[in-house]
Structures are given as C-alpha cells and as structure tokens.
Design a protein around this motif. Structure first.
Motif, PDB file in Angstrom:
ATOM      1  N   UNK A  19       0.892  -1.387   0.152  1.00 13.98           N
ATOM      2  CA  UNK A  19       0.039   0.042   0.276  1.00 13.98           C
ATOM      3  C   UNK A  19       0.923   1.327   0.021  1.00 13.98           C
ATOM      4  N   UNK A  20       1.920   1.271   0.853  1.00  8.31           N
ATOM      5  CA  UNK A  20       2.785   2.320   0.722  1.00  8.31           C
ATOM      6  C   UNK A  20       3.412   2.680  -0.459  1.00  8.31           C
ATOM      7  N   UNK A  21       4.065   1.548  -1.168  1.00  9.63           N
ATOM      8  CA  UNK A  21       4.550   1.644  -2.348  1.00  9.63           C
ATOM      9  C   UNK A  21       3.725   2.268  -3.338  1.00  9.63           C
ATOM     10  N   UNK A  24       3.465   6.215  -2.488  1.00  5.86           N
ATOM     11  CA  UNK A  24       4.578   6.965  -2.765  1.00  5.86           C
ATOM     12  C   UNK A  24       4.757   7.292  -4.400  1.00  5.86           C
ATOM     13  N   UNK A  25       4.442   5.841  -4.915  1.00  3.04           N
ATOM     14  CA  UNK A  25       4.474   6.323  -6.464  1.00  3.04           C
ATOM     15  C   UNK A  25       3.447   7.085  -6.966  1.00  3.04           C
ATOM     16  N   UNK A  26       2.097   6.950  -6.474  1.00  2.97           N
ATOM     17  CA  UNK A  26       0.985   7.882  -6.889  1.00  2.97           C
ATOM     18  C   UNK A  26       1.179   9.418  -6.542  1.00  2.97           C
ATOM     19  N   UNK A  27       1.957   9.517  -5.173  1.00  2.66           N
ATOM     20  CA  UNK A  27       2.001  11.073  -4.904  1.00  2.66           C
ATOM     21  C   UNK A  27       3.224  11.749  -5.941  1.00  2.66           C
ATOM     22  N   UNK A  28       4.285  10.645  -5.981  1.00  5.25           N
ATOM     23  CA  UNK A  28       5.531  11.297  -6.659  1.00  5.25           C
ATOM     24  C   UNK A  28       4.730  11.538  -8.592  1.00  5.25           C
ATOM     25  N   UNK A 226      -5.388  -2.012   2.839  1.00  3.36           N
ATOM     26  CA  UNK A 226      -5.199  -3.060   1.820  1.00  3.36           C
ATOM     27  C   UNK A 226      -6.572  -3.620   1.564  1.00  3.36           C
ATOM     28  N   UNK A 227      -7.674  -3.457   2.041  1.00  2.00           N
ATOM     29  CA  UNK A 227      -8.826  -4.139   1.754  1.00  2.00           C
ATOM     30  C   UNK A 227      -9.453  -3.902   0.172  1.00  2.00           C
ATOM     31  N   UNK A 228     -10.047  -4.813  -0.156  1.00  2.60           N
ATOM     32  CA  UNK A 228     -10.543  -4.722  -1.840  1.00  2.60           C
ATOM     33  C   UNK A 228     -12.002  -4.834  -1.800  1.00  2.60           C
ATOM     34  N   UNK A 229     -12.630  -4.087  -2.425  1.00  5.60           N
ATOM     35  CA  UNK A 229     -13.917  -4.003  -2.806  1.00  5.60           C
ATOM     36  C   UNK A 229     -14.375  -4.175  -4.498  1.00  5.60           C
ATOM     37  N   UNK A 230     -15.153  -5.069  -4.755  1.00  2.00           N
ATOM     38  CA  UNK A 230     -15.322  -5.601  -6.160  1.00  2.00           C
ATOM     39  C   UNK A 230     -16.900  -5.343  -6.337  1.00  2.00           C
ATOM     40  N   UNK A 248      -6.448   7.759   0.282  1.00  2.00           N
ATOM     41  CA  UNK A 248      -5.736   7.414  -0.793  1.00  2.00           C
ATOM     42  C   UNK A 248      -6.408   6.221  -1.319  1.00  2.00           C
ATOM     43  N   UNK A 249      -6.787   5.858  -2.584  1.00  6.23           N
ATOM     44  CA  UNK A 249      -7.372   4.719  -2.953  1.00  6.23           C
ATOM     45  C   UNK A 249      -6.924   4.194  -4.482  1.00  6.23           C
ATOM     46  N   UNK A 250      -6.797   3.175  -4.842  1.00  5.64           N
ATOM     47  CA  UNK A 250      -6.527   2.577  -6.131  1.00  5.64           C
ATOM     48  C   UNK A 250      -7.855   2.042  -6.718  1.00  5.64           C
ATOM     49  N   UNK A 251      -8.069   2.065  -7.955  1.00 13.56           N
ATOM     50  CA  UNK A 251      -9.418   1.943  -8.820  1.00 13.56           C
ATOM     51  C   UNK A 251      -8.789   1.319  -9.757  1.00 13.56           C
TER      52      UNK A 251
END
Length: 260
Positions: A19-21, A24-28, A226-230, A248-251
């Motif tokens: 999650x932190x990786x 960090x990449x997203x903010x960069x 780190x939980x995932x919803x589909x 922060x989220x990843x979609x």
C-alpha cells in the motif's frame, strides 16, 4: 438488474508495504505532473467535475453526498440547473500500468466474480487510477459505466478526435484497440490508508428506491488498510467528503462486451 450480491470484499488483501509503495508512486506522479503543467484534477463523463464547470464560467457549489433529487426538492430547480450549479467530483488522480499491480490484483477480481455469482464476461481492463482526496474533496453519486451498447467505448481517430490540454481524448473515446466496443463490467477499489489517517471519505452504495431493506449502504468493509471491494460497474456509489486527513485509493475497471 437484480443481483444477490451487490459487492464482494477481501479484508487486508494487500500488505502495508504494498500500500505504501503505491501511495509513494502515486504522490510522486501527481507531483511530477503538476510540475510539468499537467492538470491532475479528476474528470467525469458529463464534465460535471469542479474544474470543468469553473472553466465554463460557472461558480458551482459542492454536491457532497446529496442526491440530485434532494437538491431539486430543496431549491425547486430542474436537472439541468442542478448539473450547472453543483459539481459532483473534486479530487486528484494519476494512472499506473505497472505489471506487478495486475499480477497481484487480478486474481481477486476473478475470485469475486465467481464467488459473488456474477460470472460476468470480461477480457480487458483500463489503467489503474490512483486517487487522492484531500479535506472537503469527494465524488458524489455516480455509476462507473452503463451496461448497454450505448455505453461502449468509441474508437478515437488521431487528428480528428479532439484532445484536452493534457493530450487526453474525451472519456467515451479510446485509442486502445482492446477496449473499443466494450463497456465497464466490474469495478475494484482498494483502501491504501491506515485506519485513522482520514475521517469521512466513506464508500456508500445506492441500491435504488425499491431495494429491499435500506436504500443506502455504507461499505465499512473497505476501512482496513489493503482491503479490496469489487462490484458491478453499473451500481451507483459515492465517496463522501473527507473531513480530516488525506484518503488514498486505487481503482480498476474491467471491460467486456455489452450485456445481451
């Protein structure tokens, strides 16, 4: 469309280091895009996000977690007046195509699709969207895609289909041949935050006025890091305004042929 399971979840599926990786990449990437002059504001299919309406000369107010029907009733106005007077989205985004993300996350999509009983056909997915919500930012009620042929991605023609200031085609167009004539079938979202890092920013579903039980449902299962919803992409949902901290989220969206 009636379904038995409106969403499927996996608790703490990603490790904190993963999650932190991503964060960090997203903010960069967001920082680099801003420094290059690119607009990192999230958009909507109907250009009802804050920045688009302001660019048209409007001074919109935040719709927050209200429905269009609620605002119409409160103000006594029409749909069109609501759309121009209120914006439905305000956050920052960037996109990722790292193969390790697809390798890590795709098995969860397949498992959810099977165990939830949807068993939808899909063959491709778009890039991952890293989303950053600061204080008071949100994404009001929306569906990620329609389920009919009118919602299919159209082929973008270089030199003919217009691009925005960031070199992006309109949202309903794509130059990816793998996505043409396909619709979004399943949506996936991952919470990247440690619990307590932000307040507000709740994922909520709208099952419609004739749903059995409550119409609105707050998805608390996504809160552990780190939980995932589909869930099916045609289901209406929202992220309520963040009242403290940064969310922060990843979609990800998977695509396939329109339902028949």
């Amino acid at each position: 469309m009636q379904i038995k399971n409106s969403y499927f979840w996996f608790k703490s599926a990603l490790e904190p280091e993963e999650c932190q990786r991503i964060i960090d990449q997203g903010n960069k990437q967001i920082s680099e895009n801003k420094n290059s002059g690119a607009d990192v504001s999230a958009t909507t299919f109907g250009n009802s996000h804050k920045q688009a309406l302001e660019a048209e000369g409007f001074k919109p107010e935040a719709q927050n977690d209200k429905t269009t029907e609620q605002i119409k009733t409160e103000l006594g106005v029409s749909d069109g007046d609501v759309e121009k007077a209120h914006y439905v989205r305000d956050c920052e985004v960037t996109y990722m195509n790292d193969q390790w993300l697809y390798d890590r996350i795709y098995p969860f999509i397949h498992e959810a699709n099977d165990r939830a009983g949807w068993k939808y056909e899909f063959s491709n997915s778009e890039a991952f969207q890293f989303t950053k919500y600061g204080k008071n930012q949100f994404y009001s009620w929306h569906a990620d895609g329609s389920s009919c042929h009118l919602g299919k991605y159209k082929k973008a023609i270089l030199g003919v289909t217009p691009k925005d200031n960031n070199g992006m085609f309109p949202r309903e167009y794509t130059d990816d041949p793998n996505l043409i004539n396909k619709i979004r079938k399943l949506s996936l979202t991952i919470n990247l935050n440690i619990p307590g890092e932000y307040e507000g920013g709740n994922l909520k579903f709208d099952y419609g006025p004739h749903a059995k039980g409550k119409r609105y449902h707050e998805c608390t299962e996504i809160r552990p890091q780190g939980s995932i919803i589909v869930f099916p992409s045609y289901i209406y949902h929202q992220v309520t305004p963040v009242t403290k901290g940064t969310r922060y989220s990843l979609v990800l969206w998977t695509l396939g042929k329109p339902f028949q």
